[in-house]
Enzyme design. Sequence first.
Site, short mmCIF file in Angstrom:
data_model
loop_
_atom_site.label_atom_id
_atom_site.label_comp_id
_atom_site.label_asym_id
_atom_site.label_seq_id
_atom_site.Cartn_x
_atom_site.Cartn_y
_atom_site.Cartn_z
N LYS A 14 46.18 53.10 34.34
CA LYS A 14 45.69 54.43 33.96
C LYS A 14 45.16 55.21 35.17
CE LYS A 14 42.71 52.95 30.81
NZ LYS A 14 42.88 51.49 30.90
N ARG A 134 34.88 45.59 42.30
CA ARG A 134 34.36 45.58 40.93
C ARG A 134 34.12 44.15 40.47
NH1 ARG A 134 37.75 49.62 37.08
NH2 ARG A 134 36.71 48.27 35.57
N ARG A 146 37.12 41.88 28.27
CA ARG A 146 37.57 43.28 28.27
C ARG A 146 38.87 43.43 27.50
NH1 ARG A 146 37.67 43.91 34.32
NH2 ARG A 146 38.36 46.06 34.09
#
Length: 190
Positions: A14, A134, A146
């Site tokens: 994305k 991250r 997730r």
Amino acid sequence: MLNIVLFGPPGAGKGTQSENIISKYKLTHLSTGDLFRKHLGEGTELGKLARKFMDEGRLVPDEVVIDMVDDKIANTLGTNGFIFDGFPRTVAQAEALDKLMKKNKIEISGMIALDVAEDILKERIRERGKTSGRTDDQDEAKIETRIRVYLDETLPVAEYYEKQGKFTKINGVGTIEDIFADITKVIDRY
Ligand code: AMP
């Protein structure tokens, strides 16, 4: 105005495709993950609140996310439209976004969903974790959480847009250029 929801599980691409869409269509990027990371980096109250959820790979509560998006839309004047990346992630967020759109006299043009198999997602997230910095990309249990949260809480959002006739799924595996070409075909029909 073009207001696009770019949808898909973590690691679907994305962020990468948002950048391509923004440069071609001159849209404003609204990534709730990026906004939270900015708050985290700046040590704001919102950042402190979001941290524990993000650290565990869970969703930040809806009202917190919705207020942040409301603020961002209100403070973005004269844009050609928005690309929503990582938002909405629950049906309650999708409903709130519709209300926000109405309030601003705009509407969602459509949702584009990037379809990627789970094993490829995990591999991509692990790869990204080597350079993204991250922590949620570097821990197998967090990656697993997730994806699970996506399947349980976020996937119903696709149906929400499908019911409105605004849903298109495209293959999210292939070269960045080929996937982007498929995305532009969809956007050019809006
Ligand atoms: P992302 O960069 O989109 O993968 O988001 C990173 C983390 O930020 C997620 O795992 C959530 O903890 C939080 N987050 C981002 N967007 C949302 C959202 N729309 N709703 C709830 N939590 C979110």
